[in-house]
Design a protein around this motif. Sequence first.
Motif, PDB file in Angstrom:
ATOM      1  N   LEU A  61      -7.473   0.938   4.121  1.00  0.00           N
ATOM      2  CA  LEU A  61      -7.360   2.014   5.099  1.00  0.00           C
ATOM      3  C   LEU A  61      -6.879   3.312   4.446  1.00  0.00           C
ATOM      4  N   LEU A  62      -5.972   3.196   3.486  1.00  0.00           N
ATOM      5  CA  LEU A  62      -5.545   4.383   2.743  1.00  0.00           C
ATOM      6  C   LEU A  62      -6.736   5.037   2.039  1.00  0.00           C
ATOM      7  N   CYS A  63      -7.562   4.208   1.411  1.00  0.00           N
ATOM      8  CA  CYS A  63      -8.753   4.733   0.741  1.00  0.00           C
ATOM      9  C   CYS A  63      -9.693   5.402   1.739  1.00  0.00           C
ATOM     10  N   GLN A  64      -9.894   4.768   2.887  1.00  0.00           N
ATOM     11  CA  GLN A  64     -10.774   5.337   3.901  1.00  0.00           C
ATOM     12  C   GLN A  64     -10.255   6.670   4.412  1.00  0.00           C
ATOM     13  N   GLN A  65      -8.929   6.849   4.348  1.00  0.00           N
ATOM     14  CA  GLN A  65      -8.311   8.091   4.785  1.00  0.00           C
ATOM     15  C   GLN A  65      -8.120   9.083   3.644  1.00  0.00           C
ATOM     16  N   GLY A  66      -8.797   8.842   2.511  1.00  0.00           N
ATOM     17  CA  GLY A  66      -8.860   9.840   1.447  1.00  0.00           C
ATOM     18  C   GLY A  66      -7.931   9.650   0.280  1.00  0.00           C
ATOM     19  N   ALA A  67      -7.062   8.642   0.308  1.00  0.00           N
ATOM     20  CA  ALA A  67      -6.109   8.454  -0.786  1.00  0.00           C
ATOM     21  C   ALA A  67      -6.779   7.758  -1.973  1.00  0.00           C
ATOM     22  N   ALA A  68      -6.229   7.987  -3.153  1.00  0.00           N
ATOM     23  CA  ALA A  68      -6.523   7.178  -4.336  1.00  0.00           C
ATOM     24  C   ALA A  68      -5.461   6.091  -4.399  1.00  0.00           C
ATOM     25  N   VAL A  69      -5.871   4.857  -4.677  1.00  0.00           N
ATOM     26  CA  VAL A  69      -4.955   3.718  -4.553  1.00  0.00           C
ATOM     27  C   VAL A  69      -4.972   2.862  -5.806  1.00  0.00           C
ATOM     28  N   VAL A  70      -3.770   2.458  -6.228  1.00  0.00           N
ATOM     29  CA  VAL A  70      -3.634   1.454  -7.284  1.00  0.00           C
ATOM     30  C   VAL A  70      -3.339   0.118  -6.619  1.00  0.00           C
ATOM     31  N   LEU A  71      -4.245  -0.833  -6.824  1.00  0.00           N
ATOM     32  CA  LEU A  71      -4.089  -2.182  -6.304  1.00  0.00           C
ATOM     33  C   LEU A  71      -3.220  -3.004  -7.242  1.00  0.00           C
ATOM     34  N   ASN A  72      -2.568  -4.018  -6.689  1.00  0.00           N
ATOM     35  CA  ASN A  72      -1.683  -4.854  -7.494  1.00  0.00           C
ATOM     36  C   ASN A  72      -1.708  -6.287  -6.988  1.00  0.00           C
ATOM     37  N   GLY A  73      -1.509  -7.215  -7.901  1.00  0.00           N
ATOM     38  CA  GLY A  73      -1.374  -8.619  -7.546  1.00  0.00           C
ATOM     39  C   GLY A  73      -1.102  -9.445  -8.784  1.00  0.00           C
ATOM     40  N   ARG A  74      -0.943 -10.762  -8.587  1.00  0.00           N
ATOM     41  CA  ARG A  74      -0.700 -11.679  -9.709  1.00  0.00           C
ATOM     42  C   ARG A  74      -1.887 -12.573 -10.003  1.00  0.00           C
ATOM     43  N   ASN A  75      -2.866 -12.593  -9.106  1.00  0.00           N
ATOM     44  CA  ASN A  75      -4.053 -13.420  -9.302  1.00  0.00           C
ATOM     45  C   ASN A  75      -5.173 -12.535  -9.829  1.00  0.00           C
ATOM     46  N   ALA A  76      -5.505 -12.694 -11.101  1.00  0.00           N
ATOM     47  CA  ALA A  76      -6.464 -11.798 -11.749  1.00  0.00           C
ATOM     48  C   ALA A  76      -7.828 -11.824 -11.069  1.00  0.00           C
ATOM     49  N   GLU A  77      -8.287 -13.009 -10.677  1.00  0.00           N
ATOM     50  CA  GLU A  77      -9.621 -13.130 -10.075  1.00  0.00           C
ATOM     51  C   GLU A  77      -9.687 -12.412  -8.734  1.00  0.00           C
ATOM     52  N   ARG A  78      -8.679 -12.648  -7.869  1.00  0.00           N
ATOM     53  CA  ARG A  78      -8.676 -11.990  -6.557  1.00  0.00           C
ATOM     54  C   ARG A  78      -8.506 -10.486  -6.694  1.00  0.00           C
ATOM     55  N   LEU A  79      -7.648 -10.068  -7.617  1.00  0.00           N
ATOM     56  CA  LEU A  79      -7.408  -8.640  -7.802  1.00  0.00           C
ATOM     57  C   LEU A  79      -8.675  -7.929  -8.253  1.00  0.00           C
ATOM     58  N   GLU A  80      -9.378  -8.516  -9.205  1.00  0.00           N
ATOM     59  CA  GLU A  80     -10.600  -7.896  -9.697  1.00  0.00           C
ATOM     60  C   GLU A  80     -11.680  -7.886  -8.622  1.00  0.00           C
ATOM     61  N   ALA A  81     -11.766  -8.946  -7.824  1.00  0.00           N
ATOM     62  CA  ALA A  81     -12.752  -8.984  -6.744  1.00  0.00           C
ATOM     63  C   ALA A  81     -12.481  -7.874  -5.725  1.00  0.00           C
ATOM     64  N   THR A  82     -11.215  -7.654  -5.406  1.00  0.00           N
ATOM     65  CA  THR A  82     -10.860  -6.591  -4.469  1.00  0.00           C
ATOM     66  C   THR A  82     -11.162  -5.223  -5.064  1.00  0.00           C
ATOM     67  N   ARG A  83     -10.834  -5.030  -6.342  1.00  0.00           N
ATOM     68  CA  ARG A  83     -11.118  -3.741  -6.989  1.00  0.00           C
ATOM     69  C   ARG A  83     -12.613  -3.447  -6.981  1.00  0.00           C
ATOM     70  N   GLN A  84     -13.413  -4.441  -7.304  1.00  0.00           N
ATOM     71  CA  GLN A  84     -14.859  -4.242  -7.333  1.00  0.00           C
ATOM     72  C   GLN A  84     -15.401  -3.931  -5.942  1.00  0.00           C
ATOM     73  N   GLU A  85     -14.876  -4.616  -4.927  1.00  0.00           N
ATOM     74  CA  GLU A  85     -15.296  -4.360  -3.541  1.00  0.00           C
ATOM     75  C   GLU A  85     -14.983  -2.922  -3.141  1.00  0.00           C
ATOM     76  N   PHE A  86     -13.776  -2.457  -3.485  1.00  0.00           N
ATOM     77  CA  PHE A  86     -13.371  -1.104  -3.132  1.00  0.00           C
ATOM     78  C   PHE A  86     -14.190  -0.070  -3.903  1.00  0.00           C
TER      79      PHE A  86
END
Length: 282
Positions: free
Chosen positions: A37-62
């Motif tokens: 939602l932050l991205c949709q509202q114009g922000a640049a966002v740094v994603l974070n997590g401990r699961n490399a696979e899920r984090l990368e999947a989310t980054r690619q989706e965004f």
Amino acid sequence: MPPGCLAAPAGSKGVFAGKVAVVTGSESGIGRETARLLCQQGAAVVLNGRNAERLEATRQEFEAAGFAVASCLADVTDYAACETLIDTAIRTFGQLDILITNASISQRAYFADMQPEVFRQVLDSNVYGTVYPLKAALPYLTQTKGSVTFISSISALNGMPSGSAYCAGKAAVSNLAHTLRLELAATGIHFGVVHIGFTQNDPEKRVLDAAGQPVPIAHRPPRWQKTQAEVAGIILSHIRRRRQRTVISALGRLIVLVHTWLPRLGDWIVLRTTRRLRHFYE
């Protein structure tokens, strides 16, 4: 700029256009939807997590959606990792305006049964998982007079059987925000707390039992639950209005009311409810 990262679009529109946010625990769940939602509202966002696979999947989706996004694999209970997380925001986007400390571990275990190291693990994730990212981010948030939001829970307002470490950690986070609001008033930084109520979870969501093993979360009636997108919308409204405290859901506000004016009645209701749930699981 690291591979796969996008600069914030010069002409981006939205309430948070031109802002840079770090959302911990944003590889999945509420954190992911808040970041979206932050991205949709114009922000640049740094994603974070401990699961490399899920984090990368989310980054690619965004990234596929055209969002300005970067990611950092980091355990927020490790201060050096938090420094790397914040450095990712500064190196990639040049500033930091918003910090949302969402990452934490929950539990489903009674205090008498818990191993001490499990209690500490849950407590550390909630307390140091808030303190360390903020400590690393503070110089940059001071420059921008930014916004800090600690994600807490309605269970911090009145306690919850089977959640001793989690409730203690979330209550500590609330008091931390109040203290920092006083200590750092001259900086212009916004410090707020959002107390989240029952929310629909990802199917793979797990909490820790007394021995530290991952188990499904406790049963919650669907009618009491908000969607992750609804919760994300409330979090963004909280940030935009720079509120000190937001309690999500009518149930959460009722807990505040009863805890303040009728604490014995509140405890009686909680004990009756948890006895029924404990019988359900046994």
